[in-house]
Design an enzyme around this catalytic site. Structure first.
Site, PDB file in Angstrom:
ATOM      1  N   GLY A 208       0.630  -1.012  -0.117  1.00  0.00           N
ATOM      2  CA  GLY A 208      -0.039  -0.064  -0.008  1.00  0.00           C
ATOM      3  C   GLY A 208       0.942   1.245  -0.029  1.00  0.00           C
ATOM      4  CG  ASN A 209       0.061   4.514  -1.653  1.00  0.00           C
ATOM      5  OD1 ASN A 209      -0.703   5.677  -1.141  1.00  0.00           O
ATOM      6  ND2 ASN A 209      -0.466   4.001  -2.666  1.00  0.00           N
ATOM      7  CE1 TYR A 210       3.644   5.048   5.841  1.00  0.00           C
ATOM      8  CE2 TYR A 210       5.175   5.917   4.354  1.00  0.00           C
ATOM      9  CZ  TYR A 210       4.686   5.222   5.324  1.00  0.00           C
ATOM     10  OH  TYR A 210       5.622   4.377   6.038  1.00  0.00           O
ATOM     11  CB  SER A 211      -2.619   7.840  -0.601  1.00  0.00           C
ATOM     12  OG  SER A 211      -3.687   9.052  -0.871  1.00  0.00           O
ATOM     13  CB  ALA A 276      -1.407   7.291  -4.159  1.00  0.00           C
TER      14      ALA A 276
END
Ligand code: C5P
Length: 405
Positions: A208-211, A276
């Site tokens: 995943g990512n920090y969006s 994102a």
């Protein structure tokens, strides 16, 4: 902007309540119709007589009128109101609002309000800084309330710090800015992708990512306020929409986001791609949790995810508008313009990670917009809701040529 607007001024029991008298005066002068709702402890700080004289309406405080037994309907107030402002909002009222503790007329009215709510906290610096208060404020923000941040300065305790209620003039400005919808999107269908995507590795792990989704949700709120029919295709985020009329389609992976976005785009006028999206996903999701083997390091093979923006760029019909985002660290302008062309976008919003306060998870953003016909618009560091308004204003001015009646 406030002329004829129905405003509920909620006053809770803090020293800053003396400023609410002036706030009330300013609201009335600006042409608003104001109903004051005050908590029992608010009345220890200012008298209802002053408030009713200034507002021209009896102040509401109790559930029932002591003399007549008449019921004060928070439900009717909730329907009547165009905006509710709670100033000052004490730590206790903030906690009650955050958790739905409806033990006075102010909180019941807040829970019934079918309108945007603005909360101006005021308290001593330690109370303000306490994790309980901060958590409650974040909860209120996540429910779609607007927090009017307190200022820093000398407090009633003579201590100096953050906790001073925002000045009445500034609160009135926040409210009138809110109502000053400049360019309408009435009749337009807008689809917005927001947040991260999660790509499953096994039943308990993902890439995943920090969006945070804050930017996309801010655009959705602004488009909704301008009359658009709004759908968010949202990855996993904690932000919430302020109205059930904003449609949210919750998805997890890029593939799910692609399917929902493509389906929604068919009937859309505008698509804004702020998600994102993970570029790659594991080629397969393991059926059971991948175990730690003693001497073996698992290898996760990745496959390319669909590029949703590029796909919509290919499907785009005349009259449909497509907006993308570029979050860049190097060669920022070149990369943004390259994406604009490659994905067949009409506009790209660049946030450079070289700028402090821009990008993932922050409450602010600093953007530059490039258009397909080589226009460039630079903006200063602003809150994400303000950035959302700038993006929509630019899009409307450039491509839609419609003015708010
Ligand atoms: O190529 P890059 O990921 O930097 O492009 C960013 C833009 O493209 C954003 O608008 C993003 O939402 C969109 N995008 C997408 N699907 C992807 C990758 C990016 O819609 N797989």
């Amino acid at each position: 902007m406030l002329k004829g607007k129905h405003i509920i001024l909620g006053i809770s029991g803090g020293i800053a309540a003396y400023k609410s008298v002036y706030l009330l005066r300013l609201l009335i002068k600006a042409g608003a119709e104001v109903q004051v709702v005050i908590t029992p402890s608010g009345k220890e700080f200012i008298t209802p007589v002053t408030l009713s004289a200034l507002s021209g309406k009896p102040v509401v405080s109790e559930f029932f009128s002591a003399n007549t037994g008449e019921w004060h309907s928070h439900v009717d107030l909730g329907l009547w109101v165009d905006a509710m402002v709670i100033a000052p909002a004490t730590a206790s009222s903030i906690a009650k609002m955050a958790h739905g503790v409806a033990d006075n007329m102010l909180i019941t009215t807040y829970l019934s309000a079918k309108a945007p709510v603005f909360i101006a906290p005021a308290m001593d610096l330690d109370m303000m800084a306490h994790p309980s208060t901060q958590h409650n404020i974040e909860l209120l923000r996540s429910y779609g309330n607007h927090i009017i941040e307190p200022g820093t300065g000398e407090l009633a305790s003579h201590l100096v710090g953050k906790g001073r209620m925002e000045e009445p003039e500034q609160i009135v400005k926040v409210l009138s800015d809110f109502f000053s919808v400049k360019k309408s999107l009435r009749g337009k269908k807008v689809v917005i992708t927001a947040g991260p995507t999660y790509e499953k590795i096994d039943p308990v792990r993902f890439i995943g990512n920090y969006s945070s989704g804050k930017m996309g949700y801010a655009i959705a709120e602004e488009a909704f306020r301008r009359g658009a029919d709004v759908t968010i295709v949202s990855g996993p985020v904690s932000v919430k929409v302020s109205s059930p009329d904003i449609k949210v389609i919750n998805v997890e992976s890029a593939k799910e986001m692609e399917a929902a976005t493509v389906a929604e785009f068919a009937a859309a006028d505008i698509a804004i791609m702020s998600a994102a999206v993970a570029d790659y996903a594991p080629s397969e999701c393991a059926r059971s949790k991948i175990k730690r083997e003693k001497d073996e390091i698992p290898i996760i093979t990745l496959v390319k995810n669909p590029d949703i923006a590029a796909e919509l760029g290919k499907k785009k019909r005349t009259g449909q508008l497509l907006v993308g985002f570029a979050l860049e660290t190097d060669n920022v302008e070149f990369n943004a313009k390259d994406k604009l062309a490659r994905k067949n976008l009409d506009m790209i919003v660049l946030n450079s990670l070289q700028d402090k306060g821009a990008g993932f998870g922050t409450d602010t953003n600093k953007i530059t917009i490039f258009t397909s016909d080589n226009d460039r618009y630079d903006f200063s560091l602003k809150s994400k809701p303000e950035v959302a308004a700038d993006i929509l204003d630019t899009l409307i001015n450039k491509y839609l040529h419609i003015d708010e009646a």
